[in-house]
Design a protein around this motif. Structure first.
Motif, short mmCIF file in Angstrom:
data_model
loop_
_atom_site.label_atom_id
_atom_site.label_comp_id
_atom_site.label_asym_id
_atom_site.label_seq_id
_atom_site.Cartn_x
_atom_site.Cartn_y
_atom_site.Cartn_z
N LEU A 97 67.57 20.11 52.64
CA LEU A 97 66.72 20.19 51.45
C LEU A 97 65.81 21.41 51.53
O LEU A 97 65.63 22.15 50.56
CB LEU A 97 65.89 18.91 51.32
CG LEU A 97 64.75 18.92 50.29
CD1 LEU A 97 65.31 19.05 48.89
CD2 LEU A 97 63.91 17.66 50.40
N GLY A 98 65.24 21.66 52.74
CA GLY A 98 64.37 22.82 52.92
C GLY A 98 65.12 24.12 52.64
O GLY A 98 64.61 24.99 51.93
N LEU A 99 66.34 24.23 53.15
CA LEU A 99 67.14 25.43 52.91
C LEU A 99 67.43 25.60 51.42
O LEU A 99 67.32 26.69 50.87
CB LEU A 99 68.46 25.36 53.68
CG LEU A 99 68.37 25.67 55.18
CD1 LEU A 99 69.66 25.28 55.87
CD2 LEU A 99 68.07 27.16 55.39
N TYR A 100 67.80 24.47 50.80
CA TYR A 100 68.08 24.53 49.35
C TYR A 100 66.85 25.04 48.60
O TYR A 100 66.94 25.95 47.77
CB TYR A 100 68.50 23.16 48.82
CG TYR A 100 68.42 23.10 47.31
CD1 TYR A 100 69.38 23.72 46.52
CD2 TYR A 100 67.33 22.49 46.68
CE1 TYR A 100 69.28 23.73 45.14
CE2 TYR A 100 67.23 22.49 45.31
CZ TYR A 100 68.19 23.11 44.54
OH TYR A 100 68.08 23.13 43.18
N LYS A 101 65.69 24.45 48.94
CA LYS A 101 64.45 24.79 48.23
C LYS A 101 64.11 26.27 48.44
O LYS A 101 63.76 26.98 47.50
CB LYS A 101 63.33 23.87 48.75
CG LYS A 101 61.92 24.33 48.48
CD LYS A 101 61.48 24.05 47.07
CE LYS A 101 60.07 24.58 46.86
NZ LYS A 101 59.71 24.71 45.46
N ASN A 102 64.26 26.76 49.67
CA ASN A 102 63.84 28.12 49.97
C ASN A 102 64.83 29.19 49.51
O ASN A 102 64.44 30.28 49.16
CB ASN A 102 63.59 28.29 51.47
CG ASN A 102 62.39 27.48 51.91
OD1 ASN A 102 61.51 27.19 51.11
ND2 ASN A 102 62.37 27.08 53.17
N ASN A 118 53.11 12.88 48.80
CA ASN A 118 52.26 14.07 48.70
C ASN A 118 53.02 15.35 49.03
O ASN A 118 52.82 16.38 48.40
CB ASN A 118 51.00 13.92 49.58
CG ASN A 118 51.35 13.74 51.04
OD1 ASN A 118 52.40 13.18 51.37
ND2 ASN A 118 50.50 14.22 51.90
N ILE A 119 53.95 15.27 49.99
CA ILE A 119 54.76 16.46 50.30
C ILE A 119 55.67 16.78 49.12
O ILE A 119 55.85 17.93 48.73
CB ILE A 119 55.58 16.23 51.58
CG1 ILE A 119 54.62 16.20 52.78
CG2 ILE A 119 56.63 17.31 51.77
CD1 ILE A 119 55.29 16.07 54.11
N LEU A 120 56.25 15.72 48.53
CA LEU A 120 57.13 15.90 47.37
C LEU A 120 56.39 16.60 46.24
O LEU A 120 56.87 17.59 45.68
CB LEU A 120 57.64 14.53 46.91
CG LEU A 120 58.72 14.55 45.83
CD1 LEU A 120 60.05 14.95 46.44
CD2 LEU A 120 58.85 13.19 45.17
N VAL A 121 55.17 16.11 45.94
CA VAL A 121 54.44 16.64 44.78
C VAL A 121 53.85 18.01 45.09
O VAL A 121 53.98 18.94 44.29
CB VAL A 121 53.32 15.65 44.38
CG1 VAL A 121 52.43 16.26 43.30
CG2 VAL A 121 53.92 14.35 43.90
N GLU A 122 53.25 18.16 46.28
CA GLU A 122 52.53 19.41 46.54
C GLU A 122 53.44 20.53 47.05
O GLU A 122 53.33 21.67 46.61
CB GLU A 122 51.40 19.16 47.55
CG GLU A 122 50.23 18.39 46.92
CD GLU A 122 49.42 17.63 47.94
OE1 GLU A 122 49.39 18.06 49.12
OE2 GLU A 122 48.83 16.60 47.57
N ASP A 123 54.33 20.22 47.97
CA ASP A 123 55.12 21.29 48.57
C ASP A 123 56.44 21.55 47.85
O ASP A 123 56.88 22.68 47.71
CB ASP A 123 55.42 20.96 50.04
CG ASP A 123 54.14 20.85 50.84
OD1 ASP A 123 53.11 21.30 50.33
OD2 ASP A 123 54.18 20.29 51.94
N LEU A 124 57.10 20.47 47.41
CA LEU A 124 58.42 20.67 46.84
C LEU A 124 58.38 20.91 45.33
O LEU A 124 58.94 21.89 44.84
CB LEU A 124 59.32 19.47 47.16
CG LEU A 124 59.71 19.35 48.63
CD1 LEU A 124 60.31 17.99 48.93
CD2 LEU A 124 60.70 20.45 48.99
N ILE A 125 57.72 20.05 44.61
CA ILE A 125 57.68 20.22 43.15
C ILE A 125 56.68 21.32 42.80
O ILE A 125 57.02 22.28 42.11
CB ILE A 125 57.30 18.90 42.44
CG1 ILE A 125 58.29 17.79 42.80
CG2 ILE A 125 57.25 19.12 40.93
CD1 ILE A 125 58.00 16.46 42.14
#
Lengths: 184, 415, 235
Positions: free
Chosen positions: C49-54, C79-86
């Protein structure tokens, strides 16, 4: 045909296989019944709605849509809060145990905008003045369909078609935000 | 007391609705041969898979969108957002493959043991209609997910109608409801898939079973069990359908479900044979997939269609139209098998060597054609397909000759 | 009877090639590198998921996958979903993973939700590892699995530089931030995540299927006993 039938064995097998069959049918039913639950899409559409209360001035009302229902959010004026006890003998259920606004935050009233009579949408009339339907109107909701009257806290007047108070939807407060659809 | 009450209720009911009579006629007193082999279980399994398809189908229908814009996304909606939607969908898609698999074995049983011979012609005929309807049902259903393979495979099949001389092009447009395969086609295919064809199938299943119960089920020996009866009139080699036959079906249903759910849970794509890879991409009318292959259960017939690379020019028949005729003929010829077989015995066990060789050739050709149908064409494969097409038809076409003259063995009197 | 059995065995061997035969072609390669995703490996999924996101998410959407599904299946805290990913107050956790990209982005990058099911996991695993430098391409790189691909080799910084030698084999000529083994593992994580995205239900499916099968084995055993008991009547 010549051999004897072992009735005990047969009965044990009947019971076991009967249970097995019932479990099979039951297990098959689970996914089919669960499929009728609200889907992720319905859950997404019906999820809690956030509303910023800081811009809602005293005496005004906002209408928010939640699960295809209009939700009335009223910011009560001090005068309105003072007036509410005066109506105690005119409403069906005068107890204020539910709180004036029937919420944890006394300044706001949150109601489902659906008349408890026949599901029309009541109109918001906060002004304190004689009305065609009530000479001593102290502000509240009036349903134009069949003339039901509610006070500003959504309590129903005596002698009108609506049987109960306007419903309060599940909600909670998060700082300046009102969250409709989620109890804490 | 309890019993007397029940009996009086039954007699009240029986005067108005022949319940007991029919239960006895079709279940508790209907004689079936005592000794049959595993080939005789596929009829029961077909009933089971038919019910699985109907029930999962009804549920899928509740969530599916039958429009060009919404169809593909609604499948993913079923797969992700609906609780257990993925299970319904995989059961339905695996069920389609299972349906054909069982159907082919059921029919092969019929061919092996002469289950079409006098007086069972109608049973066989209704069965052939059911195969035809099943093929139509499968085709219509395959279009519904509106993936790349749905779209292009449907295009191939619909263009066959366009190959019919004179009326073809107009017929194709009429079937499509548009000048191209479009949402109009999708909507009508949906209606046919969920209502019209299943209703016809249910009606034919009823006819199939009523006709079977009239003439009695066969057995691998081809022995007529009606000849020897006990003093109650029950055939000596027969046993009541219920409980003996119904109970013997239960372990088979259990084994079937073990295999069925192993596929549903661990290999629902069936290695790309049950759910084809390109079908996970939404239909795109500008982009043809590199290799259009039918689902495995149509592959033998598709192979026959492709094998016809020549027409009959002086009759004005193009290769495409001839392919269509032979393709239709490969199914149509099954209908007349009861009148092709002139043998005096039913079962392959007592038929002569020609029948046995013919049956092996027929089955081997069918399987080879099936294999070739899923592969891209090349010259060698086309040649093999042509030879196999020949050996698909020859055993059936020559049947009246070799069955009449070959030497058969004596059929025993009892099972 | 023996003849029928012989016939069946014969048919079985004729039928065998139908099942064993699968297309193995993989672009210009004879065969894709073998890879099997394990969607039950949470950590691998999270790394993917991290690779996809970056690296992927600025062009490729996942338009059938909802953010909150990751919360449930991948154990991503809210909180990680909302703040870091979305990281976008306009997007709800129940929205699809589209980053506001148009349905078909201007450069034609395909949606990735079902990609592993269209191409196959091994195809994508091989594809992402066989980029090489090619000055004739507009993007500056080409691919062995999908020649002429329009995709930039966005993971080049991780993998390092590759060129084709005279025999048409890949040769590594510059180091990336990852070793070859690390890079292969990272691509494995990414493909595993995409395989999950293509079918989130696979986790439940593979976990619970065995119980259904065991139940029907027991069912068969009981029904077999019952049937054997009744068959005694008519023997």
């Amino acid at each position: 045909m010549s051999k004897k039938i072992d009735h005990n064995r047969r009965r044990a097998l009947h019971i076991t296989s009967g249970i097995m069959g019932a479990v099979t049918v039951g297990a098959f039913a689970v996914p089919f019944l669960s499929a009728w639950n609200p889907s992720e899409k319905a859950k997404a559409l019906g999820a809690a709605v956030k509303f910023d209360l800081s811009k809602l001035l005293p005496g005004s009302m906002a209408v928010i849509e939640w699960r295809r229902t209009p939700i009335f959010v009223v910011h009560q004026t001090d005068e309105a809060i003072k007036n509410l006890p005066k109506l105690n003998d005119r409403v069906t259920n005068p107890a204020l145990s539910e709180g004036i606004s029937r919420t944890s935050n006394q300044k706001y009233t949150i109601l489902k905008g659906v008349c408890t009579h026949l599901s029309c949408a009541p109109k918001y009339h906060p002004e304190i003045e004689p009305k065609a339907w009530d000479q001593e109107w102290l502000g509240g909701f009036f349903c134009p369909c069949h003339g039901s009257k509610f006070d500003l806290a959504g309590r129903v007047y005596k002698g009108v078609p609506a049987p109960t108070n306007l419903e309060v939807p599940p909600h909670s407060f998060d700082g300046d935000n009102l969250i409709i659809g989620e109890e804490v | 007391m309890e019993k007397a009450k029940k009996n009086s209720f039954m007699s009240w009911l029986d005067k108005r609705l022949p319940v007991t009579e029919n239960l006895e006629r079709h279940l508790t007193k209907h004689p079936v041969p005592k000794k049959v082999n595993f080939f005789y279980i596929f009829g029961a399994l077909l009933m089971v898979i038919f019910m699985v398809q109907v029930i999962t189908g009804i549920w899928l229908m509740m969530f599916y969108t039958n429009t060009e814009e919404g169809a593909f996304a609604s499948i993913e909606y079923i797969m992700r957002d609906v609780e257990y939607g993925w299970l319904m969908r995989y059961m339905h898609s695996t069920g389609a493959s299972a349906f054909f698999f069982l159907m082919y074995f059921h029919m092969f049983r019929g061919l092996l043991y002469g289950s079409y011979q006098k007086p069972k012609e109608l049973v066989w005929l209704f069965g052939c209609f059911l195969l035809f309807l099943l093929m139509a049902e499968g085709f219509l259903g395959y279009v519904l997910p509106w993936g790349q393979m749905s779209y292009w495979a449907a295009n191939v099949i619909l263009s066959l109608f366009g190959a019919i001389p004179f009326i073809g092009p107009d017929l194709q447009v009429w079937i499509q409801g548009d000048y191209v395969l479009s949402g109009a086609t999708l909507s009508r295919f949906f209606a046919l898939h969920v209502v019209v064809v299943p209703l016809l199938m249910i009606a034919l299943v009823v006819f199939h079973i009523f006709a079977l119960h009239e003439v009695g089920a066969g057995n691998p020996e081809g022995v007529d069990i009606e000849k020897h009866r006990d003093k109650n009139g029950m055939p000596l080699d027969g046993a009541p359908f219920h409980p003996y036959k119904t109970l013997s079906a239960l372990p088979a249903i259990g084994i079937f479900f073990v295999i069925f759910f192993a596929i549903v849970f661990f290999a629902p794509e069936g290695g790309g044979y049950f759910l084809e890879k390109p079908n996970f991409e939404e239909a795109d009318f500008l982009k043809t997939p590199e290799h259009i292959a039918p689902v495995w259960y149509y592959a033998p017939f598709y192979s026959i269609l492709r094998a016809i690379t020549f027409g009959i020019p002086f009759l004005g028949i193009t290769s495409k139209f001839l392919g269509f005729i032979i393709f239709a003929g490969s199914i149509a010829i099954l209908f007349i098998v009861p009148w092709l077989d002139r043998s005096n015995v039913q079962s392959i066990r007592y038929k002569g060597i020609y029948s046995k060789v013919a049956m092996i050739l027929f089955a081997a050709s069918f399987l080879t054609l099936g294999y070739l149908g899923t592969k891209p064409v090349n010259e060698l494969r086309t040649l093999i397909a042509q030879i196999c097409t020949l050996f698909y038809f020859l055993p059936l076409i020559l049947m009246p000759i070799y069955t009449k003259y070959e030497k058969t063995l004596e059929v025993p009197d009892r099972l | 009877m023996i003849k029928v059995k012989a016939l069946l065995i014969f048919l079985f061997f004729v039928a065998l090639p139908v099942w064993s035969a699968a297309e193995t072609e993989c672009g210009t390669l004879e065969k894709c590198d073998s890879f099997e995703s394990n969607v039950h490996d949470r950590n691998s999924l999270q790394r993917g998921l991290g690779l996809y996101k970056n690296y992927c998410s600025s062009c490729h959407t996942l338009r059938y996958l909802r953010w909150n599904r990751l919360e449930r299946d991948l154990d991503i805290p809210e909180n990680i979903l909302v703040e870091d990913l979305i990281n976008n107050p306009q997007v709800k956790t129940s929205d699809f993973i589209t980053f506001g990209l148009p349905e078909v982005s201007a450069i034609g990058a395909p949606d990735l939700t079902l990609r592993t099911r269209v191409r196959g996991e091994e195809w994508i695993y091989t594809y992402l590892r066989t980029f090489y430098e090619d000055s004739e391409q507009i993007t500056g790189s080409n691919n062995l699995v999908y020649p002429g691909t329009a995709m930039l080799h966005v993971l080049g910084g991780l993998q390092g530089r590759q060129v084709l030698d005279q025999n048409g084999n890949l040769e590594k000529v510059g180091d990336g931030t990852m070793t070859t083994e690390e890079y292969d593992a990272a691509i494995g994580d990414l493909v595993t995540f995409l395989a999950y995205a293509s079918e989130p239900a696979r986790i439940t499916r593979e976990k619970n299927g065995i119980f259904v099968i065991l139940f029907f084995i027991a069912f068969t055993a009981v029904m077999w006993l019952l049937n054997r008991e009744y068959t005694k009547d008519i023997k």
